[in-house]
Design a protein around this motif. Structure first.
Motif, PDB file in Angstrom:
ATOM      1  N   GLU A   1      -4.666  13.294   3.055  1.00  0.00           N
ATOM      2  CA  GLU A   1      -4.334  14.246   3.578  1.00  0.00           C
ATOM      3  C   GLU A   1      -5.225  15.129   3.858  1.00  0.00           C
ATOM      4  O   GLU A   1      -5.410  15.781   4.899  1.00  0.00           O
ATOM      5  CB  GLU A   1      -2.911  14.764   3.118  1.00  0.00           C
ATOM      6  CG  GLU A   1      -1.512  13.984   3.275  1.00  0.00           C
ATOM      7  CD  GLU A   1      -1.450  13.489   4.507  1.00  0.00           C
ATOM      8  OE1 GLU A   1      -1.846  13.983   5.730  1.00  0.00           O
ATOM      9  OE2 GLU A   1      -0.610  12.344   4.740  1.00  0.00           O
TER      10      GLU A   1
ATOM     11  N   GLU B   1       3.603   1.924   1.650  1.00  0.00           N
ATOM     12  CA  GLU B   1       3.259   2.296   3.003  1.00  0.00           C
ATOM     13  C   GLU B   1       4.493   2.581   3.808  1.00  0.00           C
ATOM     14  O   GLU B   1       4.816   3.900   4.436  1.00  0.00           O
ATOM     15  CB  GLU B   1       2.570   1.126   3.818  1.00  0.00           C
ATOM     16  CG  GLU B   1       1.232   0.995   3.603  1.00  0.00           C
ATOM     17  CD  GLU B   1       0.701  -0.221   4.247  1.00  0.00           C
ATOM     18  OE1 GLU B   1       1.615  -0.894   5.116  1.00  0.00           O
ATOM     19  OE2 GLU B   1      -0.598  -0.576   3.855  1.00  0.00           O
TER      20      GLU B   1
ATOM     21  N   LEU C   1      -2.076   1.302   2.460  1.00  0.00           N
ATOM     22  CA  LEU C   1      -2.162   1.629   1.203  1.00  0.00           C
ATOM     23  C   LEU C   1      -2.250   0.233   0.662  1.00  0.00           C
ATOM     24  O   LEU C   1      -1.845  -0.875   1.128  1.00  0.00           O
ATOM     25  CB  LEU C   1      -1.035   2.052   0.486  1.00  0.00           C
ATOM     26  CG  LEU C   1      -0.780   3.761   0.535  1.00  0.00           C
ATOM     27  CD1 LEU C   1       0.606   3.993   0.481  1.00  0.00           C
ATOM     28  CD2 LEU C   1      -1.868   4.481  -0.218  1.00  0.00           C
TER      29      LEU C   1
ATOM     30  N   ASP D   1      -0.686   5.032   8.398  1.00  0.00           N
ATOM     31  CA  ASP D   1      -1.308   5.153   7.061  1.00  0.00           C
ATOM     32  C   ASP D   1      -1.047   3.500   6.255  1.00  0.00           C
ATOM     33  O   ASP D   1       0.063   2.972   6.490  1.00  0.00           O
ATOM     34  CB  ASP D   1      -0.551   6.057   6.352  1.00  0.00           C
ATOM     35  CG  ASP D   1      -0.763   7.499   6.890  1.00  0.00           C
ATOM     36  OD1 ASP D   1      -2.242   7.588   7.395  1.00  0.00           O
ATOM     37  OD2 ASP D   1       0.025   8.287   6.688  1.00  0.00           O
TER      38      ASP D   1
ATOM     39  N   ALA E   1       4.752  11.726  -1.092  1.00  0.00           N
ATOM     40  CA  ALA E   1       3.831  10.797  -1.760  1.00  0.00           C
ATOM     41  C   ALA E   1       4.476  10.124  -3.050  1.00  0.00           C
ATOM     42  O   ALA E   1       4.120   9.273  -3.764  1.00  0.00           O
ATOM     43  CB  ALA E   1       2.497  11.437  -1.946  1.00  0.00           C
TER      44      ALA E   1
ATOM     45  N   LEU F   1      -2.975   9.531  -1.725  1.00  0.00           N
ATOM     46  CA  LEU F   1      -2.530  10.068  -0.195  1.00  0.00           C
ATOM     47  C   LEU F   1      -2.812  11.633  -0.268  1.00  0.00           C
ATOM     48  O   LEU F   1      -3.168  12.067   0.972  1.00  0.00           O
ATOM     49  CB  LEU F   1      -0.915   9.788  -0.527  1.00  0.00           C
ATOM     50  CG  LEU F   1      -0.645   8.376  -0.108  1.00  0.00           C
ATOM     51  CD1 LEU F   1       0.800   8.219  -0.334  1.00  0.00           C
ATOM     52  CD2 LEU F   1      -0.909   7.957   1.119  1.00  0.00           C
TER      53      LEU F   1
ATOM     54  N   ALA G   1      -6.371   4.073   0.440  1.00  0.00           N
ATOM     55  CA  ALA G   1      -5.622   4.757   1.368  1.00  0.00           C
ATOM     56  C   ALA G   1      -6.189   4.803   2.738  1.00  0.00           C
ATOM     57  O   ALA G   1      -7.793   5.299   2.630  1.00  0.00           O
ATOM     58  CB  ALA G   1      -4.966   6.138   0.871  1.00  0.00           C
TER      59      ALA G   1
ATOM     60  N   TYR H   1       6.176   5.978   2.503  1.00  0.00           N
ATOM     61  CA  TYR H   1       5.314   7.222   3.127  1.00  0.00           C
ATOM     62  C   TYR H   1       5.451   7.521   4.701  1.00  0.00           C
ATOM     63  O   TYR H   1       5.563   8.638   4.901  1.00  0.00           O
ATOM     64  CB  TYR H   1       3.994   7.036   2.914  1.00  0.00           C
ATOM     65  CG  TYR H   1       3.272   7.962   2.725  1.00  0.00           C
ATOM     66  CD1 TYR H   1       3.586   9.279   1.934  1.00  0.00           C
ATOM     67  CD2 TYR H   1       2.105   8.197   3.778  1.00  0.00           C
ATOM     68  CE1 TYR H   1       2.741  10.602   1.751  1.00  0.00           C
ATOM     69  CE2 TYR H   1       1.462   9.401   3.705  1.00  0.00           C
ATOM     70  CZ  TYR H   1       1.752  10.511   3.065  1.00  0.00           C
ATOM     71  OH  TYR H   1       0.971  11.786   3.149  1.00  0.00           O
TER      72      TYR H   1
END
Lengths: 176, 250
Positions: free
Chosen positions: B247, B198, B182, B180, B207, B243, B172, B201
């Motif tokens: 964060e 992606e 992935l 973001d 998530a 994810l 990620a 999200y």
């Protein structure tokens, strides 16, 4: 092609893409690096190339022209063992011995670069080496001892008198 | 580079960790070999927010690279093999008979990397997904570049032993522009972008939803490492972990 193997310069005739393992065992008769899996998975062929541990079965000769290669034969002598050799001897860290050459080389490189006796770090450094006897506990203990400098200082008593009736040396190039 | 030409009949020798067993066991008999030793391609440079990796940079050197590349690199084989294998070789590693290889493909996809290569038609730079989709035979990788991400994270199934390939891993990445990304290793014959995850999200910030959508892009297969069923169960879990780490890191 040229290599310096255990301090001795060697001019080689093996083809450029021959593995360093093949060169050492078959052309130079240096048999401490073991021909185990020959695909990088067992660690028994590990040698030092310019001081760094490498799988000799995965190293094409042409890529290390002129390098310094050190095998267990060049780590120490019976009356002057390298610290890891003394620690392995003292701690009975070899069983069948097939993995021992690779273990010693990786452990030697680990100790030489200042590795500590922290278990996790030793496991990481030896992660590419498989002991089929599963003798890991004593191997890790021996590397810990060497990393601490806690190794026997007395010379190892070793007898090289051949046993009557036994062959004096193993067959050159034999796997063990 | 002229020696490579269009790549026909040329066996490229970089680190040798994939090539040498092929030679030793007689599965490959090179007509011509091109050695990349001493080509000076073994460098990593960071310039104006861009990271440049040379094709023959050892995998071990990637431990200083941005995440998720650094974590993925630390989980390739063992210290000796990482010191010898190259990032270019890993990128081009074909799917092996028994397992997916090329564990660095997915982190490079998540990082939005561009691949500079040469071959028929000369030098070109293209997105890593486009490079991989064209099957890299006939191309010689020269370098890889990507922008420094804001943050990156990597979640994977643990390997039983250093010499096992990673069965499944999720990369990620929060790019410089805040978007973001992935990608997954082990969910298809090579690294893939998890586009549906992606999008989910980005839309919902959920998530769990992203994890459930991730399987839509996967092309799972049974192999020696894990079954399709197991990978289907684990991909959403790993997406969730990656994810949540992302964060935290951001």
């Amino acid at each position: 092609m040229n290599l310096t193997v255990n301090g001795v310069e060697a001019r080689l005739v093996s083809p450029p893409l021959a593995s360093l393992l093949h060169v050492l065992r078959e052309e130079l008769g240096v048999t401490s690096p073991k021909a185990g899996c020959q695909q990088g998975g067992c660690g028994a062929c590990t040698v030092l190339v310019d001081g760094e541990p490498r799988r000799s079965c995965l190293v094409p000769l042409a890529t290390i022209e002129g390098a310094r290669v050190t095998t267990v034969e060049g780590l120490g002598r019976p009356d002057d063992l390298a610290p890891v050799q003394a620690a392995f001897h003292e701690g009975y860290a070899a069983q069948c011995g097939f993995c021992t050459s690779g273990m010693l080389i990786a452990a030697h490189a680990y100790v030489e670069r200042g590795g500590t006796d922290e278990r996790g770090a030793i496991l990481e450094a030896l992660g590419g080496h498989i002991c089929r006897c599963t003798g890991y506990a004593k191997i890790v203990a021996a590397v810990s001892a060497a990393a601490r400098g806690d190794v026997a200082t007395q010379a190892v008593e070793a007898s090289y008198e051949p046993v009557p009736g036994e062959p004096e040396v193993l067959v050159k190039g034999s796997p063990a | 580079m002229a020696a490579f030409g269009d790549g026909a009949d040329v066996t490229v020798v970089a680190g040798g960790t994939i090539l040498m067993p092929e030679l030793t066991y007689g599965r490959l008999q090179p007509a011509r070999a091109l050695l990349l030793t001493r080509t000076g391609l073994d460098t990593m440079r960071r310039e104006n927010g861009t990271v440049h990796l040379g094709a023959t940079l050892p995998v071990a050197a990637l431990e200083d690279a941005p995440e998720p590349l650094a974590s993925a690199a630390r989980h390739v084989a063992d210290p000796e093999v990482r010191a010898q294998g190259t990032v270019g070789g890993n990128l081009c590693a074909a799917h092996a008979a028994e397992a997916p290889r090329g564990d660095l493909q997915a982190p490079l996809i998540a990082l939005g990397a561009r691949i500079r290569s040469t071959g028929s038609g000369g030098e070109r730079t293209q997105p890593v997904e486009e490079f991989l989709a064209a099957a890299p035979t006939g191309r010689l990788v020269l370098g890889i570049e990507f922008e420094e991400p804001q943050a990156g994270a990597w979640a994977a199934l643990d390997r039983p032993h250093a010499h096992d390939y990673t069965a499944l891993a999720v990369s990620a990445c929060r790019g410089a522009d805040g978007s973001d990304h992935l990608a997954a290793s082990g969910a298809a014959p090579r690294g893939i972008r998890l586009a549906a995850a992606e999008a989910a999200y980005a839309e919902t910030g959920d998530a769990g939803r992203a994890g459930r959508d991730a399987v839509r892009d996967a092309k799972f297969a049974d192999d020696a490492l894990a079954s399709t069923w197991y990978r289907e169960q684990m991909l959403p879990v790993l997406v969730g972990r990656a994810l949540s780490q992302l964060e935290e890191a951001a």
